[in-house]
Scaffold this active site. Structure first.
Site, PDB file in Angstrom:
ATOM      1  N   HIS A 154       0.817  -1.228   0.000  1.00 45.75           N
ATOM      2  CA  HIS A 154       0.000   0.000   0.000  1.00 45.75           C
ATOM      3  C   HIS A 154       0.846   1.272   0.000  1.00 45.75           C
ATOM      4  O   HIS A 154       0.303   2.373  -0.076  1.00 45.75           O
ATOM      5  CB  HIS A 154      -0.937   0.033   1.213  1.00 45.75           C
ATOM      6  N   ASP A 190      -2.739 -10.385  -2.540  1.00 52.06           N
ATOM      7  CA  ASP A 190      -3.307  -9.965  -1.255  1.00 52.06           C
ATOM      8  C   ASP A 190      -4.798  -9.640  -1.464  1.00 52.06           C
ATOM      9  O   ASP A 190      -5.218  -9.271  -2.568  1.00 52.06           O
ATOM     10  CB  ASP A 190      -2.553  -8.719  -0.770  1.00 52.06           C
ATOM     11  N   HIS A 192      -6.374  -7.117  -0.475  1.00 48.45           N
ATOM     12  CA  HIS A 192      -6.538  -5.686  -0.768  1.00 48.45           C
ATOM     13  C   HIS A 192      -5.742  -5.293  -2.011  1.00 48.45           C
ATOM     14  O   HIS A 192      -4.635  -5.797  -2.224  1.00 48.45           O
ATOM     15  CB  HIS A 192      -6.064  -4.850   0.420  1.00 48.45           C
ATOM     16  N   ASP A 279      -4.560 -12.865   3.566  1.00 54.98           N
ATOM     17  CA  ASP A 279      -5.845 -12.348   4.061  1.00 54.98           C
ATOM     18  C   ASP A 279      -7.014 -12.711   3.148  1.00 54.98           C
ATOM     19  O   ASP A 279      -8.150 -12.310   3.400  1.00 54.98           O
ATOM     20  CB  ASP A 279      -5.792 -10.831   4.337  1.00 54.98           C
TER      21      ASP A 279
HETATM   22  N1  Q9C Z   1      -8.356   0.799  10.096  1.00 53.96           N
HETATM   23  C1  Q9C Z   1      -2.599  -5.258   4.144  1.00 53.96           C
HETATM   24  O1  Q9C Z   1      -3.233  -6.297   4.091  1.00 53.96           O
HETATM   25  N2  Q9C Z   1      -8.124  -1.735   6.941  1.00 53.96           N
HETATM   26  N3  Q9C Z   1      -3.127  -4.120   4.605  1.00 53.96           N
HETATM   27  C2  Q9C Z   1      -9.076  -0.708   6.905  1.00 53.96           C
HETATM   28  C3  Q9C Z   1      -8.528   0.821   8.702  1.00 53.96           C
HETATM   29  C4  Q9C Z   1      -6.911  -1.494   6.262  1.00 53.96           C
HETATM   30  C5  Q9C Z   1      -4.497  -4.086   5.008  1.00 53.96           C
HETATM   31  C6  Q9C Z   1      -9.407  -0.306   8.282  1.00 53.96           C
HETATM   32  C7  Q9C Z   1      -6.431  -2.781   5.712  1.00 53.96           C
HETATM   33  C8  Q9C Z   1      -5.002  -2.710   5.267  1.00 53.96           C
HETATM   34  C9  Q9C Z   1      -1.165  -5.240   3.772  1.00 53.96           C
HETATM   35 ZN    ZN Z   2      -4.288  -7.113   2.592  1.00 57.55          ZN
END
Ligand code: Q9C
Ligand code: ZN
Length: 337
Positions: A154, A190, A192, A279
């Site tokens: 990200h 991943d 996301h 994930d």
């Molecule tokens: N607190 C990776 O899997 N979540 N990052 C949204 C914010 C963010 C995940 C809620 C998820 C990021 C590398």
């Molecule tokens: Zn992720």
């Protein structure tokens, strides 16, 4: 295959993240790495390749910011982790900024990515693992596993977010180009979308970025990852996004993987960097696909069938109790088991 990990990666211990209007214990914990190590058994400490391979991807001002952000936060009298709470709307003009709060917003895009005392060191060594794994592959190894944590996909040249600070996969891909490879592919599986990786290579034709992820219409990071994002300028056609609906099981995932592999096979890269997030697992606490542990092996086998040297870079995966088994399953598939 060799696993790279450095104990200094454990010094990043984010306390909490802002989600659904409230603070929650942070999902990206050091015990994720411990859980993977417990199953894989042993890891090699990467050598220190220094900041040059990092600077080949990230802006100098951003790297300086990351290195000193937590001490600036502490020196300005604030307790705990540094977290942004104000952002410039879509790239305002570049202005000189001293205030730590302003800089936190300038260099990030969410409130889920705290900077603590150990963050710089952990992110630095996470990136070194990816470089070490890429160096092995550049020297002829068929595969290597970088146990990156914190994750990286990200993060862009000048921003952090999504639990990511330095983009290890991008750094590894760029390192391979520096070692004489002309075309390097990044496949991101991943849950996301890997917005940072996409942004870094969006206008380039020497790195092809292919991503399978949850549809950004419903899922983080929301502002990237639509199928009509295909690259720009020289990079037109070198980004491929394959968004999938929540609830996707292995069959739907394998269909998308087939499309991804067809694209990569056609292009003919000389090496592959795999951004692997576990994930997509059915039991992941913050994600909504339904891949089972044993099914990662088939995913690994399909990717290995491309016949490319592969640098596997760890990204997300938050079901800590299953994480080691999920990683071992994918790696077994890649090793041809
Ligand atoms: N607190 C990776 O899997 N979540 N990052 C949204 C914010 C963010 C995940 C809620 C998820 C990021 C590398
Ligand atoms: Zn992720």
């Amino acid at each position: 295959m060799k696993t790279y990990f450095d104990r200094r990666q454990l010094t990043h211990r984010p306390e909490r993240e802002l989600h659904n209007g409230d603070w929650h214990p942070h999902a990206e914990t050091p015990d994720r790495a411990e859980a993977i190590l417990a199953v894989l058994g042993e890891a090699t400490q990467p050598e220190d390749f220094g900041t040059d391979p990092i600077a080949a991807i990230h802006n100098p001002a951003y790297v300086d910011f990351l290195r000193s952000a937590h001490s600036e936060w502490r020196d300005s009298g604030r307790p705990g982790d540094a977290v942004a709470y104000t952002w410039p709307v879509v790239r305002r003009r570049e202005i000189a900024m001293d205030r730590i709060d302003a800089k936190l917003g300038r260099y990030s895009y969410d409130a889920g990515t705290p900077i603590g005392e150990g963050t710089w060191s952990a992110a630095y060594w996470s990136a070194q693992c990816a470089i070490a794994a890429a160096a092995d592959v550049a020297a002829g190894a068929r595969t290597a596993f970088a146990l990156c944590r914190p994750p990286g996909h990200h993060s862009e040249a000048d921003y952090f977010g999504g639990y990511c600070y330095l983009n290890s996969a991008a750094i590894a891909a760029q390192y391979l180009l520096g070692q004489g490879r002309e075309r390097v592919a990044i496949l991101d599986i991943d849950y996301h979308h890997g917005n940072g990786t996409q942004d870094i290579f969006y206008d380039r034709s020497d790195v092809c970025f292919v991503s399978i992820h949850a549809d950004p219409a419903t899922d983080y990071p929301f502002y990237w990852g639509r199928s009509d994002e295909r690259g720009e300028g020289d990079g037109t056609g070198y980004t491929l996004n394959l968004p999938l609906a929540r609830g996707t099981e292995i069959a739907g995932f394998m269909d998308a993987l087939e499309t991804a592999c067809a694209k990569l096979g056609e292009w003919g890269p000389q090496a592959l960097v795999l951004s692997y997030g576990a994930d997509t697992y059915a039991g992941d606490p913050i994600s909504f696909f339904a891949i089972e542990t044993a099914e990662y092996q088939a995913i690994g086998q399909r990717i290995a069938a491309l016949g490319l040297p592969i640098v596997v870079v760890m990204e997300g995966g938050y079901a800590v109790e299953a994480l080691g088994a999920n990683v071992a399953s994918l790696l077994a598939g890649i090793e041809g088991n």
